[in-house]
Scaffold this motif. Sequence first.
Motif, PDB file in Angstrom:
ATOM      1  N   ARG A 166     -12.064   9.856  13.785  1.00 45.23           N
ATOM      2  CA  ARG A 166     -12.495  11.238  13.926  1.00 45.23           C
ATOM      3  C   ARG A 166     -11.380  12.182  14.350  1.00 45.23           C
ATOM      4  N   PHE A 167     -10.175  11.663  14.531  1.00 44.45           N
ATOM      5  CA  PHE A 167      -9.056  12.592  14.776  1.00 44.45           C
ATOM      6  C   PHE A 167      -7.760  12.156  14.101  1.00 44.45           C
ATOM      7  N   LEU A 168      -7.763  10.978  13.475  1.00 47.43           N
ATOM      8  CA  LEU A 168      -6.518  10.484  12.878  1.00 47.43           C
ATOM      9  C   LEU A 168      -6.479  10.583  11.354  1.00 47.43           C
ATOM     10  N   SER A 169      -7.508  11.165  10.740  1.00 44.28           N
ATOM     11  CA  SER A 169      -7.586  11.140   9.276  1.00 44.28           C
ATOM     12  C   SER A 169      -6.363  11.746   8.605  1.00 44.28           C
ATOM     13  N   SER A 170      -5.781  12.787   9.234  1.00 39.97           N
ATOM     14  CA  SER A 170      -4.654  13.439   8.573  1.00 39.97           C
ATOM     15  C   SER A 170      -3.334  13.225   9.314  1.00 39.97           C
ATOM     16  N   ALA A 171      -3.322  12.323  10.301  1.00 38.74           N
ATOM     17  CA  ALA A 171      -2.128  12.146  11.145  1.00 38.74           C
ATOM     18  C   ALA A 171      -0.905  11.703  10.336  1.00 38.74           C
ATOM     19  N   GLU A 211      -4.242   1.687  14.452  1.00 34.99           N
ATOM     20  CA  GLU A 211      -2.951   1.454  13.786  1.00 34.99           C
ATOM     21  C   GLU A 211      -3.083   1.656  12.278  1.00 34.99           C
ATOM     22  N   LEU A 212      -4.170   1.145  11.712  1.00 31.33           N
ATOM     23  CA  LEU A 212      -4.392   1.293  10.270  1.00 31.33           C
ATOM     24  C   LEU A 212      -4.511   2.768   9.887  1.00 31.33           C
ATOM     25  N   LEU A 213      -5.233   3.518  10.704  1.00 29.55           N
ATOM     26  CA  LEU A 213      -5.445   4.938  10.406  1.00 29.55           C
ATOM     27  C   LEU A 213      -4.144   5.724  10.532  1.00 29.55           C
ATOM     28  N   ALA A 214      -3.403   5.457  11.606  1.00 29.91           N
ATOM     29  CA  ALA A 214      -2.172   6.216  11.846  1.00 29.91           C
ATOM     30  C   ALA A 214      -1.164   5.989  10.729  1.00 29.91           C
ATOM     31  N   ALA A 215      -1.226   4.818  10.130  1.00 27.59           N
ATOM     32  CA  ALA A 215      -0.279   4.495   9.061  1.00 27.59           C
ATOM     33  C   ALA A 215      -0.790   4.944   7.692  1.00 27.59           C
ATOM     34  N   GLY A 216      -1.965   5.548   7.642  1.00 23.78           N
ATOM     35  CA  GLY A 216      -2.512   6.004   6.365  1.00 23.78           C
ATOM     36  C   GLY A 216      -2.884   4.859   5.432  1.00 23.78           C
ATOM     37  N   ALA A 217      -3.370   3.768   6.004  1.00 18.26           N
ATOM     38  CA  ALA A 217      -3.718   2.604   5.179  1.00 18.26           C
ATOM     39  C   ALA A 217      -5.039   2.844   4.433  1.00 18.26           C
ATOM     40  N   PRO A 218      -5.156   2.252   3.246  1.00 11.76           N
ATOM     41  CA  PRO A 218      -6.383   2.438   2.446  1.00 11.76           C
ATOM     42  C   PRO A 218      -7.476   1.474   2.900  1.00 11.76           C
ATOM     43  N   TYR A 244       0.856  -1.190   0.000  1.00 12.64           N
ATOM     44  CA  TYR A 244       0.000   0.000   0.000  1.00 12.64           C
ATOM     45  C   TYR A 244       0.887   1.233   0.000  1.00 12.64           C
ATOM     46  N   THR A 245       0.303   2.337  -0.417  1.00 12.90           N
ATOM     47  CA  THR A 245       0.970   3.630  -0.366  1.00 12.90           C
ATOM     48  C   THR A 245       0.160   4.469   0.606  1.00 12.90           C
ATOM     49  N   PRO A 246       0.813   5.145   1.562  1.00 14.75           N
ATOM     50  CA  PRO A 246       0.024   5.873   2.568  1.00 14.75           C
ATOM     51  C   PRO A 246      -0.857   6.946   1.938  1.00 14.75           C
ATOM     52  N   VAL A 247      -2.005   7.130   2.551  1.00 12.56           N
ATOM     53  CA  VAL A 247      -3.001   8.023   1.980  1.00 12.56           C
ATOM     54  C   VAL A 247      -3.640   8.826   3.116  1.00 12.56           C
ATOM     55  N   ALA A 248      -3.897  10.105   2.854  1.00 13.68           N
ATOM     56  CA  ALA A 248      -4.609  10.911   3.848  1.00 13.68           C
ATOM     57  C   ALA A 248      -6.094  10.595   3.763  1.00 13.68           C
ATOM     58  N   ASP A 249      -6.749  10.528   4.921  1.00 14.96           N
ATOM     59  CA  ASP A 249      -8.178  10.246   4.978  1.00 14.96           C
ATOM     60  C   ASP A 249      -8.493   8.889   4.346  1.00 14.96           C
ATOM     61  N   GLY A 250      -7.617   7.919   4.638  1.00 14.74           N
ATOM     62  CA  GLY A 250      -7.713   6.605   4.000  1.00 14.74           C
ATOM     63  C   GLY A 250      -8.945   5.813   4.368  1.00 14.74           C
ATOM     64  N   TRP A 251      -9.593   6.169   5.489  1.00 10.08           N
ATOM     65  CA  TRP A 251     -10.801   5.411   5.850  1.00 10.08           C
ATOM     66  C   TRP A 251     -12.005   5.892   5.060  1.00 10.08           C
ATOM     67  N   THR A 272       0.230  12.791   7.715  1.00 11.68           N
ATOM     68  CA  THR A 272       0.988  13.916   7.156  1.00 11.68           C
ATOM     69  C   THR A 272       2.049  14.420   8.139  1.00 11.68           C
ATOM     70  N   LEU A 273       1.775  14.308   9.431  1.00 13.98           N
ATOM     71  CA  LEU A 273       2.763  14.745  10.423  1.00 13.98           C
ATOM     72  C   LEU A 273       3.965  13.801  10.415  1.00 13.98           C
ATOM     73  N   THR A 274       3.694  12.512  10.326  1.00 18.46           N
ATOM     74  CA  THR A 274       4.784  11.536  10.236  1.00 18.46           C
ATOM     75  C   THR A 274       5.646  11.812   9.010  1.00 18.46           C
ATOM     76  N   GLU A 275       4.997  12.064   7.894  1.00 16.28           N
ATOM     77  CA  GLU A 275       5.757  12.277   6.651  1.00 16.28           C
ATOM     78  C   GLU A 275       6.538  13.601   6.707  1.00 16.28           C
ATOM     79  N   ALA A 276       5.959  14.603   7.340  1.00 21.10           N
ATOM     80  CA  ALA A 276       6.695  15.866   7.495  1.00 21.10           C
ATOM     81  C   ALA A 276       7.925  15.654   8.365  1.00 21.10           C
ATOM     82  N   MET A 277       7.778  14.858   9.414  1.00 23.48           N
ATOM     83  CA  MET A 277       8.919  14.595  10.305  1.00 23.48           C
ATOM     84  C   MET A 277      10.017  13.820   9.584  1.00 23.48           C
ATOM     85  N   ARG A 278       9.622  12.979   8.683  1.00 21.17           N
ATOM     86  CA  ARG A 278      10.610  12.238   7.888  1.00 21.17           C
ATOM     87  C   ARG A 278      11.465  13.233   7.084  1.00 21.17           C
TER      88      ARG A 278
END
Lengths: 387, 355
Positions: free
Chosen positions: A260-265, A86-93, A37-44, A267-273
């Motif tokens: 309801r709070f992890l949809s865009s999380a 875990e799925l949401l935090a990782a941006g899983a589809p 998978y490729t991480p995605v924002a709002d993947g749920w 992006t923070l991980t990727e910014a930190m990278r």
Amino acid sequence: MAAGSFRFPRIDFSPELKALQQEVRDFLASERASGGYTPVADGWAFGVDLEFSRKLGQRGWLGMTWPKKYGGHERSSMERYVVTEELLAAGAPVSAHWVADRQSGPMLLKNGTEQQKQEILPRIAAGECFFAIGMSEPDSGSDLASLRTTATKVDGGWKINGRKIWSSGAHFCHYMIATVRTGGTRDEKNRHEGLSQFLIDLKGPGIQIRGIKNMAGDEHFNETVFDDAFVSDDCLLGKEGEGWHQVTSELGLERSGPERFLSSAITLTEAMRRIGDNPDSREAETIGKNVARLKAMRRMSLGVSALLQGGESPVVEAALVKDLGTKFESTLLNDVRQLIPTEAIGQSTDDYARTLSEGLLRVPSSTIRGGTNEVLRGIVARQLGLR
Amino acid sequence: MSSDENLIVDAAARIFGDLVSPSLINDAEAGIWPSELWAMLEESGLTLAWGNETLGGAGIEVIDGFSLLREAGRHSVPVPLAETMLASWLLGHAGVQYPAGPMTVAPTKINSNISLGPDGILSGTVRDIPFARVTEHIAVLADSEAGKVIALVKTSDCALREKKSIAGEPSDEVSFDGVKPVNVEPAPYGLDEQALFAMGAATRAVQIAGGLQKILDQSVQYSVERSQFGRPIAKFQAIQHGLAQLAGEAAAAGAAADAVAEAIAASGGLGVEARAEVAAAKTRIGEAATVGTAIAHQTHGAMGFTYEHSLHHATRRIWAWRDEFGNESYWAMELGRMIAAEGADNLWPFIAGKE
């Protein structure tokens, strides 16, 4: 009760729960590394990947809390929480199966016939059967009880007429659970009466599904038109006329989860990278502020789950979490955007720029779907004794 | 939460409810010491809640002490309860017997340079020592040639310059030059200025969470009682939505306060994990303080801007506590650096825990 005493009990993670958490992390790390998978924002909400959904089904991570005889795994709601966060935090589809796993399956378990449960639930748990929500209509959004779609009793079943809108993913979904009018009127007085819920096979007769492209370019929403669409008697879910009560408890399940709070999380991980391990003051402050927000949100969300697990119905606490959490999703994106001030997002294709532009384009829906923040604040205000 | 929590909080709430009136708070700001209130708290053992029993403390669980502080924050209690608890926490780490009477701690900032000479005499001047002038003793963390020491000092031996916080509470400059402590013991490993600063920050964060509960209750009550345009202002949607957001901020602050209290109870307050929890709590609760007090004041209109109305008892304290022991900007930077050092892939495990 004092106005401020909302309850968010603490949840201790057992070693088994932590082991499950690690198992999901290992799976996601290996899937991401191998291109699974490729991480995605709002993947749920927007990350549709039928193959990925099937993989989760094979792992036993769909229908987790349901009885084994219906393909479930009889695990606790906390175990389900851990897997989903875990799925949401990782941006899983995880969008394809999200509605079926979160609310339609539990709804069928409660209100479906034995045959429906045996036929449909195992397929949902396998990641092979998907559901759309049939609540909103062109003229009924926040004011759901004003809906117009009707079901009329005919020999051996019901004929459905009207239109449902949004119905995310209806073009690939197998079923919709629709809330429609079987009696009563749209008048102020008895508008909550006469509503009923139906299980509708979207491949059935008299149904037309038209795509509605959203501003992010996603082919995701639909308008589903019912023109004398026939469903058999056993498709009435629960009791005739009890639809309002049923649909509000379905919304309770919709509002309290980590989505309801992890949809865009991600992006923070990727910014930190991008930033690396030695941030400057401004970067460190932005990261710290948002982590502090995330930690408090998660604690509140887990608290709501603890209440749900204890058999309570924390409608107000769930409304608070969703109001704060969805506002946070939007704030986070804006903060993350400014972490790297020279990026022309949309131009670059690395995971930071891509998830950020997806997130920014999709986030207007965060504070609308599942009950607008204005509706949620109304619920909180009622609890405070203001209305 | 321990099983004793309700008893302790109930006892404290009864004392606060009986004695901490708006006029008592105003009198305290005018310099009148609320001696009856202090005596009641001391008799109940609450002032030494965090004190080790073998040293004369009450030996109450750390987490229950935080619940007590939240309740004190809710009531704008105008005596150095938090400071005396913090002092007993500090002294307890060095096995120093607790004196009676109100105490405070020094330093309340980082890099303050209080030192103990080889002659056993202290030197150094520090700013912003809460309640110093009304205390009998100060628990001091100082440098010495042999490393960090914890000293118990008589306040009357020190030179004070009286200042006030924006809450109108004493926040004095204290000079320790030439002062011989009553008692000195070496500080245990890990108890340095950073650790004291973090414990102070946790204390203030929890007090703010209590204060936010108070202003939510006050704002709800005011909006129901105050009529304009022929109806209670609570009936206006703009007011309802503001108060719903205030409730959300108060709830988030409460959740963050619970988290930091549990983390310190589990770890003793020293160490990097507790420090990260403090950073997260002071950051999030500081943000809630800003959003929450603005809504409370807007709801109260001009009435809440008067000295006569009691809203400012809580809001001014919240603002003072927001900045004391590091504001949300300081702690956010600390937290951001801590997390970034671990790398992007450890962000989520930091938030959600790991095996």
